[in-house]
Write a protein that holds these residues in place. Structure first.
Motif, PDB file in Angstrom:
ATOM      1  N   LYS A   1       0.859  -1.194   0.000  1.00  0.00           N
ATOM      2  CA  LYS A   1       0.000   0.000   0.000  1.00  0.00           C
ATOM      3  C   LYS A   1       0.883   1.228   0.000  1.00  0.00           C
ATOM      4  N   LYS A   2       0.427   2.243  -0.724  1.00  0.00           N
ATOM      5  CA  LYS A   2       1.182   3.495  -0.779  1.00  0.00           C
ATOM      6  C   LYS A   2       0.328   4.630  -0.240  1.00  0.00           C
ATOM      7  N   LEU A   3       0.985   5.476   0.528  1.00  0.00           N
ATOM      8  CA  LEU A   3       0.361   6.666   1.082  1.00  0.00           C
ATOM      9  C   LEU A   3       1.331   7.806   0.835  1.00  0.00           C
ATOM     10  N   LYS A   4       1.163   8.479  -0.299  1.00  0.00           N
ATOM     11  CA  LYS A   4       2.073   9.541  -0.733  1.00  0.00           C
ATOM     12  C   LYS A   4       3.500   8.998  -0.788  1.00  0.00           C
ATOM     13  N   ARG A   5       4.385   9.478   0.037  1.00  0.00           N
ATOM     14  CA  ARG A   5       5.786   9.037  -0.005  1.00  0.00           C
ATOM     15  C   ARG A   5       6.047   7.803   0.865  1.00  0.00           C
ATOM     16  N   LEU A   6       5.004   7.264   1.469  1.00  0.00           N
ATOM     17  CA  LEU A   6       5.165   6.106   2.344  1.00  0.00           C
ATOM     18  C   LEU A   6       4.660   4.854   1.621  1.00  0.00           C
ATOM     19  N   THR A   7       5.473   3.803   1.659  1.00  0.00           N
ATOM     20  CA  THR A   7       5.097   2.528   1.062  1.00  0.00           C
ATOM     21  C   THR A   7       5.140   1.453   2.144  1.00  0.00           C
ATOM     22  N   PHE A   8       4.058   0.729   2.270  1.00  0.00           N
ATOM     23  CA  PHE A   8       3.925  -0.307   3.286  1.00  0.00           C
ATOM     24  C   PHE A   8       3.811  -1.661   2.584  1.00  0.00           C
ATOM     25  N   GLN A   9       4.498  -2.636   3.135  1.00  0.00           N
ATOM     26  CA  GLN A   9       4.428  -3.972   2.555  1.00  0.00           C
ATOM     27  C   GLN A   9       4.184  -4.993   3.651  1.00  0.00           C
ATOM     28  N   PHE A  10       3.350  -5.955   3.367  1.00  0.00           N
ATOM     29  CA  PHE A  10       3.071  -7.075   4.271  1.00  0.00           C
ATOM     30  C   PHE A  10       3.761  -8.295   3.688  1.00  0.00           C
ATOM     31  N   GLY A  11       4.496  -9.023   4.500  1.00  0.00           N
ATOM     32  CA  GLY A  11       5.201 -10.186   4.001  1.00  0.00           C
ATOM     33  C   GLY A  11       4.255 -11.269   3.497  1.00  0.00           C
ATOM     34  N   ASP A  12       4.747 -12.088   2.600  1.00  0.00           N
ATOM     35  CA  ASP A  12       3.926 -13.139   2.004  1.00  0.00           C
ATOM     36  C   ASP A  12       3.308 -14.048   3.065  1.00  0.00           C
ATOM     37  N   ALA A  13       4.073 -14.323   4.110  1.00  0.00           N
ATOM     38  CA  ALA A  13       3.607 -15.234   5.161  1.00  0.00           C
ATOM     39  C   ALA A  13       2.841 -14.496   6.273  1.00  0.00           C
ATOM     40  N   ARG A  14       2.653 -13.219   6.118  1.00  0.00           N
ATOM     41  CA  ARG A  14       1.938 -12.372   7.092  1.00  0.00           C
ATOM     42  C   ARG A  14       2.598 -12.395   8.474  1.00  0.00           C
ATOM     43  N   LYS A  15       3.935 -12.465   8.457  1.00  0.00           N
ATOM     44  CA  LYS A  15       4.666 -12.423   9.723  1.00  0.00           C
ATOM     45  C   LYS A  15       5.503 -11.158   9.852  1.00  0.00           C
ATOM     46  N   ASP A  16       5.635 -10.408   8.784  1.00  0.00           N
ATOM     47  CA  ASP A  16       6.502  -9.247   8.847  1.00  0.00           C
ATOM     48  C   ASP A  16       5.972  -8.155   7.931  1.00  0.00           C
ATOM     49  N   SER A  17       6.484  -6.956   8.161  1.00  0.00           N
ATOM     50  CA  SER A  17       6.042  -5.811   7.373  1.00  0.00           C
ATOM     51  C   SER A  17       7.165  -4.781   7.329  1.00  0.00           C
ATOM     52  N   SER A  18       7.092  -3.919   6.343  1.00  0.00           N
ATOM     53  CA  SER A  18       8.070  -2.833   6.264  1.00  0.00           C
ATOM     54  C   SER A  18       7.374  -1.544   5.878  1.00  0.00           C
ATOM     55  N   LEU A  19       7.987  -0.465   6.306  1.00  0.00           N
ATOM     56  CA  LEU A  19       7.545   0.889   5.965  1.00  0.00           C
ATOM     57  C   LEU A  19       8.726   1.593   5.318  1.00  0.00           C
ATOM     58  N   HIS A  20       8.544   2.037   4.102  1.00  0.00           N
ATOM     59  CA  HIS A  20       9.603   2.746   3.385  1.00  0.00           C
ATOM     60  C   HIS A  20       9.147   4.169   3.138  1.00  0.00           C
ATOM     61  N   ILE A  21      10.001   5.115   3.493  1.00  0.00           N
ATOM     62  CA  ILE A  21       9.699   6.529   3.249  1.00  0.00           C
ATOM     63  C   ILE A  21      10.697   7.054   2.224  1.00  0.00           C
ATOM     64  N   THR A  22      10.171   7.650   1.191  1.00  0.00           N
ATOM     65  CA  THR A  22      11.000   8.230   0.137  1.00  0.00           C
ATOM     66  C   THR A  22      11.115   9.731   0.359  1.00  0.00           C
ATOM     67  N   ALA A  23      12.316  10.246   0.170  1.00  0.00           N
ATOM     68  CA  ALA A  23      12.551  11.691   0.283  1.00  0.00           C
ATOM     69  C   ALA A  23      11.940  12.254   1.563  1.00  0.00           C
ATOM     70  N   ALA A  24      12.452  11.786   2.681  1.00  0.00           N
ATOM     71  CA  ALA A  24      11.885  12.145   3.980  1.00  0.00           C
ATOM     72  C   ALA A  24      11.863  13.661   4.190  1.00  0.00           C
ATOM     73  N   GLN A  25      10.816  14.109   4.866  1.00  0.00           N
ATOM     74  CA  GLN A  25      10.611  15.521   5.182  1.00  0.00           C
ATOM     75  C   GLN A  25      10.608  15.710   6.696  1.00  0.00           C
ATOM     76  N   PRO A  26      10.956  16.899   7.187  1.00  0.00           N
ATOM     77  CA  PRO A  26      10.900  17.131   8.638  1.00  0.00           C
ATOM     78  C   PRO A  26       9.540  16.810   9.247  1.00  0.00           C
ATOM     79  N   GLY A  27       8.483  16.972   8.476  1.00  0.00           N
ATOM     80  CA  GLY A  27       7.145  16.647   8.965  1.00  0.00           C
ATOM     81  C   GLY A  27       6.920  15.164   9.190  1.00  0.00           C
ATOM     82  N   ASP A  28       7.830  14.323   8.715  1.00  0.00           N
ATOM     83  CA  ASP A  28       7.725  12.876   8.948  1.00  0.00           C
ATOM     84  C   ASP A  28       8.243  12.489  10.322  1.00  0.00           C
ATOM     85  N   THR A  29       8.845  13.413  11.015  1.00  0.00           N
ATOM     86  CA  THR A  29       9.381  13.134  12.349  1.00  0.00           C
ATOM     87  C   THR A  29       8.281  12.646  13.283  1.00  0.00           C
ATOM     88  N   GLY A  30       8.582  11.599  14.032  1.00  0.00           N
ATOM     89  CA  GLY A  30       7.607  11.063  14.976  1.00  0.00           C
ATOM     90  C   GLY A  30       7.959   9.656  15.397  1.00  0.00           C
TER      91      GLY A  30
END
Lengths: 114, 113
Positions: free
Chosen positions: A56-85
Motif C-alpha cells: 500500500k502506498k500513502l504519498k511518499r510512504l510505502t507499506f508492505q506485508f510479508g507473504d507469510a503475514r509475519k513481517d512488514s516494512s515501511l519505506h519513506i521516500t525523500a523524507a521531510q521534517p514533517g515525517d518526524t515522529g
C-alpha cells in the motif's frame, strides 16, 4: 505470546533521504497496522495491510506485508521534517490471541533533520 | 472512525493515592482497550473492557491495581490504585470499530511523585 520486533528503534537522517523501518515476528497476524504518534497525542493509524504480499502506498510512504503475514516494512521516500515522529507497527492477533487485540512493536523514533 | 475523549490529559499525583481516567467515545463500541506507554516505550495492553462483563486483564496486570468500569457502550474508566513512581506512564484508551483500525484517545500523562 506474540511478539513484534521493530527496527531500528532510533533513526536520524537528513531531509531528502530514504529510509525503511522493519517489523518482524515469528507469528502470523490477521493484519498488520502502522501508526504514527506525536508528542502528547495518541497513535494515529496510517495503514492496515491484510493480505500476504500486499503493498500500500500513502504519498511518499510505502507499506508492505510479508507473504507469510509475519513481517512488514515501511519505506519513506525523500523524507521531510514533517515525517518526524514515533512509528509503531501493530499486529492484530490471529486465532490464538483473538482478533482486535493489538500487539505493538517497540516503535521507531524517527527524526528528519532539515 | 471514532472520536475519543480522554481525561484528564495529565496529572501529577502523590504516591499511595489513586487516579481514575475517563474515556468517552462518540459512538457505541463493543470493546474498549486500555494501554500503558512507559516513557520512551511502546504500548502494552493492560486490559480489554466489554460492556456488561468483567474486564479481561493481560499478564502482569491485575484488577486490584487497575480496576476498570464499563457502564455502557460509550464510556469506560481505568483507575490506577495505590500509585508508586513506577506507575508514571501515559495511559491510553482505544476502540476498534470493526475496520481493522484502532482509534486512540490523546492519552493521560501520569506522573507519580
Amino acid at each position: 505470546t506474540q511478539l513484534l520486533e521493530q527496527s531500528p528503534q532510533f533513526l536520524s537522517i537528513q531531509e531528502g533521504e530514504n529510509l525503511t523501518v522493519y517489523c518482524n515476528s515469528s507469528s502470523v497476524f490477521s493484519s498488520l497496522q502502522w501508526y504514527r504518534q506525536e508528542p502528547g497525542e495518541g497513535p494515529v493509524l496510517l495503514v492496515t495491510v491484510v493480505t500476504g504480499g500486499e503493498v500500500k502506498k500513502l504519498k511518499r510512504l510505502t507499506f508492505q506485508f510479508g507473504d507469510a503475514r509475519k513481517d512488514s516494512s515501511l519505506h519513506i521516500t525523500a523524507a521531510q521534517p514533517g515525517d518526524t515522529g514515533l512509528y509503531l507497527c501493530a499486529g492484530e492477533g490471529g486465532p490464538i490471541e483473538g482478533a482486535q487485540k493489538l500487539v505493538f512493536g517497540q516503535g521507531t523514533r524517527l527524526t528528519i533533520n532539515p | 472512525s471514532a472520536v475519543i475523549s480522554q481525561k484528564p490529559s495529565r496529572d501529577i499525583c502523590q504516591r499511595g493515592t489513586s487516579l481514575t481516567i475517563q474515556c468517552q467515545v462518540d459512538s457505541q463500541v463493543t470493546m474498549m482497550f486500555w494501554y500503558r506507554q512507559q516513557p520512551g516505550q511502546s504500548l502494552t495492553l493492560i486490559a480489554t473492557a466489554n460492556q456488561g462483563s468483567e474486564a479481561t486483564y493481560e499478564s502482569g496486570f491485575v484488577i486490584d491495581k487497575f480496576p476498570i468500569s464499563r457502564p455502557n457502550l460509550t464510556f469506560s474508566t481505568l483507575t490506577v490504585s495505590n500509585m508508586s513512581p513506577e506507575d508514571s506512564s501515559i495511559y491510553l484508551c482505544s476502540v476498534d470499530v470493526g475496520v481493522r483500525a484502532a482509534f486512540f484517545g490523546q492519552g493521560t500523562r501520569l506522573t507519580v511523585v
